[in-house]
Scaffold this active site. Structure first.
Site, mmCIF file in Angstrom:
data_model
loop_
_atom_site.group_PDB
_atom_site.id
_atom_site.type_symbol
_atom_site.label_atom_id
_atom_site.label_comp_id
_atom_site.label_asym_id
_atom_site.label_seq_id
_atom_site.Cartn_x
_atom_site.Cartn_y
_atom_site.Cartn_z
ATOM 1 N N GLU A 52 0.813 -1.220 0.000
ATOM 2 C CA GLU A 52 0.000 0.000 0.000
ATOM 3 C C GLU A 52 0.853 1.281 0.000
ATOM 4 O O GLU A 52 0.337 2.366 -0.270
ATOM 5 C CB GLU A 52 -0.937 -0.003 1.217
ATOM 6 C CG GLU A 52 -1.984 -1.114 1.140
ATOM 7 C CD GLU A 52 -2.720 -1.317 2.461
ATOM 8 O OE1 GLU A 52 -3.934 -1.563 2.412
ATOM 9 O OE2 GLU A 52 -2.097 -1.239 3.532
ATOM 10 N N ASP A 244 -11.682 -7.091 -2.247
ATOM 11 C CA ASP A 244 -12.574 -8.265 -2.122
ATOM 12 C C ASP A 244 -13.924 -7.790 -1.619
ATOM 13 O O ASP A 244 -14.122 -6.602 -1.378
ATOM 14 C CB ASP A 244 -11.953 -9.268 -1.127
ATOM 15 C CG ASP A 244 -11.672 -8.623 0.220
ATOM 16 O OD1 ASP A 244 -10.540 -8.187 0.446
ATOM 17 O OD2 ASP A 244 -12.599 -8.505 1.032
#
Ligand code: ADE
Length: 277
Positions: A52, A244
């Protein structure tokens, strides 16, 4: 008389030794908080995981790295803006610890948390982006004989409101505009992010997060960052790309889409920094 002057001499000698010692120990040391405060006001950028922060670090001009409590703080500029970038580690404890260290050590004007999350709800699909307007700890409460009962974390009036921590409106607007430019308006949502120390991979729990918290995404750091920033009265925003849907397929989707999603959030951060030049 002689005894008295001896005492006086001893006292004076002691003072001559002790006072300089005290002055030295109170003076700012190299690399201390006092010295760091000389730096320009910076934007604090925090993520939980390496993937990230990877793109952000590759684009940034890093002047130096401070390691505090085992956490690296990359100090430099990104798109010409002074920044401090860090990877906190996963979960509420490590993220709260990192943002606290950051806010104590540097002059931080705003905090941007960037990363990935599980989509909660019918609208947020994989690779959609959620800009948090507010965050809540979904796992804070009491475990009694009837099971888990959520509570607002005794946030009180000065810190949060009924368990929700609100992002800065201006930062939310900047993030939303940047996100729509990068990935298209139809893929960008503003709303509540629910945070807990669990990776959610359950359709049933997704319903709980929707019904009880009006959440559209879930992750593991946002509300703890938000709680600390609220205490420090530092404006913040949380930007998350869905890796997800927090369902039974969450682990597989996370493995396949996590890196792409992480980069998308980073691109939005870069766009924000360019737009506030
Ligand atoms: N981060 C990314 N996906 C997540 C999930 N399903 N639950 C918690 N945190 C996440």
């Amino acid at each position: 008389m002689l005894k008295k002057s001896n005492h006086l001499r001893t006292l004076l000698t002691l003072l001559l030794i002790v006072v300089p010692l005290l002055v030295c120990s109170c003076a700012p040391k190299e690399g201390s908080v006092a010295e760091e405060k000389e730096q320009p006001e910076s934007i604090g950028i925090i993520s939980a995981m390496d993937n990230e922060v990877k793109l952000l670090l590759s684009e940034a001009d890093i002047d130096h790295v401070d390691t505090i409590g085992g956490v690296d703080f990359h100090v430099g500029t990104l798109c010409g803006q002074p920044v401090v970038i860090t990877r906190s580690g996963i979960g509420k404890v490590l993220s709260a610890s990192a943002v606290t260290a950051m806010l104590n050590q540097y002059r931080i004007s705003n905090v941007i948390f960037t990363g990935i999350a599980g989509g909660v709800g019918d609208d947020t699909e994989v690779l959609d982006e959620v800009i948090a307007t507010r965050l809540v700890q979904h796992d804070y409460g009491t475990m009694n004989n009837d099971g888990f009962e959520w509570s607002d974390g005794n946030t009180g009036e000065s810190v949060g409101e009924e368990g929700y921590y609100y992002c800065d409106d201006e930062l939310v607007d900047l993030a939303y505009d940047a996100a729509t430019e990068i990935i298209g308006e139809e893929h960008v949502f503003k709303g509540t992010i629910a945070t807990g120390d669990q990776f959610v991979a359950s359709e049933e729990y997704v319903e709980t997060l929707q019904d009880n918290f009006d959440a559209i995404a879930c992750e593991m750091e946002g509300a703890s960052i938000a709680a600390v920033c609220t205490q420090y009265e530092t404006p913040f925003v949380v930007i998350r790309a869905m890796s997800d849907k927090a369902d039974g397929n969450a682990h597989e989707s996370y493995d396949n889409m996590g890196d792409i999603a992480a980069d998308n959030s980073s691109r939005i951060v870069i766009h924000i920094l360019k737009s506030i030049k």
